[in-house]
Motif scaffolding. Structure first.
Motif, short mmCIF file in Angstrom:
data_model
loop_
_atom_site.label_atom_id
_atom_site.label_comp_id
_atom_site.label_asym_id
_atom_site.label_seq_id
_atom_site.Cartn_x
_atom_site.Cartn_y
_atom_site.Cartn_z
N ASP A 71 0.83 -1.20 0.00
CA ASP A 71 0.00 0.00 0.00
C ASP A 71 0.87 1.26 0.00
N THR A 74 2.16 1.87 -3.40
CA THR A 74 1.14 2.48 -4.24
C THR A 74 1.05 3.98 -3.97
N ASP A 75 1.07 4.35 -2.69
CA ASP A 75 1.01 5.77 -2.33
C ASP A 75 2.17 6.54 -2.93
N GLY A 78 2.61 5.63 -7.10
CA GLY A 78 1.44 6.08 -7.84
C GLY A 78 1.35 7.59 -7.96
N ASN A 79 2.06 8.29 -7.10
CA ASN A 79 2.08 9.75 -7.15
C ASN A 79 3.40 10.30 -7.66
N ASP A 81 6.60 10.71 -10.61
CA ASP A 81 6.66 11.15 -12.00
C ASP A 81 8.10 11.01 -12.49
#
Length: 148
Positions: A71, A74-75, A78-79, A81
């Motif tokens: 998790d 993902t945090d 997923g944020n 770049d």
């Protein structure tokens, strides 16, 4: 070029949310770098090798694991770049990442040996700048307590 990234450099975002990575840090971050949410309201720019170690430490190889580490991955990822320079050497900071860090116009790049932190200038000045006598005294007290 020095082996480690140290010091800090101020920079202004342009009207399109673009910035230039300071020349003194470019070699340290390498050809492939990534920008991720960081701790305490900053952003990280990390070289590819460092991202590999972050991913390994999060244990995201198991696609179906249901763990706190997955998790967290993902945090963070997923944020994140890519750091992509345009023809003029500018990097676009996404609106989402800028909002996450509270970056409006002026930023401070901080060398942390193997990666960079990007702080909103006003947060940096308030919390870390040694030009603020309270910060300098706080740092000196911490050094004393550590026996340095």
């Amino acid at each position: 070029m020095p082996k480690f990234m140290l010091g800090n450099v101020r920079h202004q975002l342009d009207d399109k949310g673009r910035m230039r990575i300071p020349a003194k840090y470019r070699e340290g971050i390498g050809a492939n770098a990534y920008i991720l949410p960081g701790r305490a309201g900053c952003l990280y720019i990390i070289p590819e090798e460092k991202l590999e170690s972050v991913v390994a430490s999060l244990g995201v190889d198991n696609l179906y694991s249901n763990t706190a580490a997955n998790d967290l991955a993902t945090d963070i990822l997923g944020n994140g770049d890519y750091v992509e320079e345009d023809a003029q050497g500018r990097v676009r900071l996404s609106k989402e990442l800028a909002k996450t860090a509270g970056i409006d116009k002026e930023v401070v790049f901080v060398g942390k040996v193997t990666y960079l932190e990007i702080w909103p200038a006003e947060v940096w000045d308030e919390r870390f700048s040694v030009l603020n006598p309270d910060n300098l005294n706080r740092m000196l007290e911490k050094l004393k307590s550590l026996g340095v």
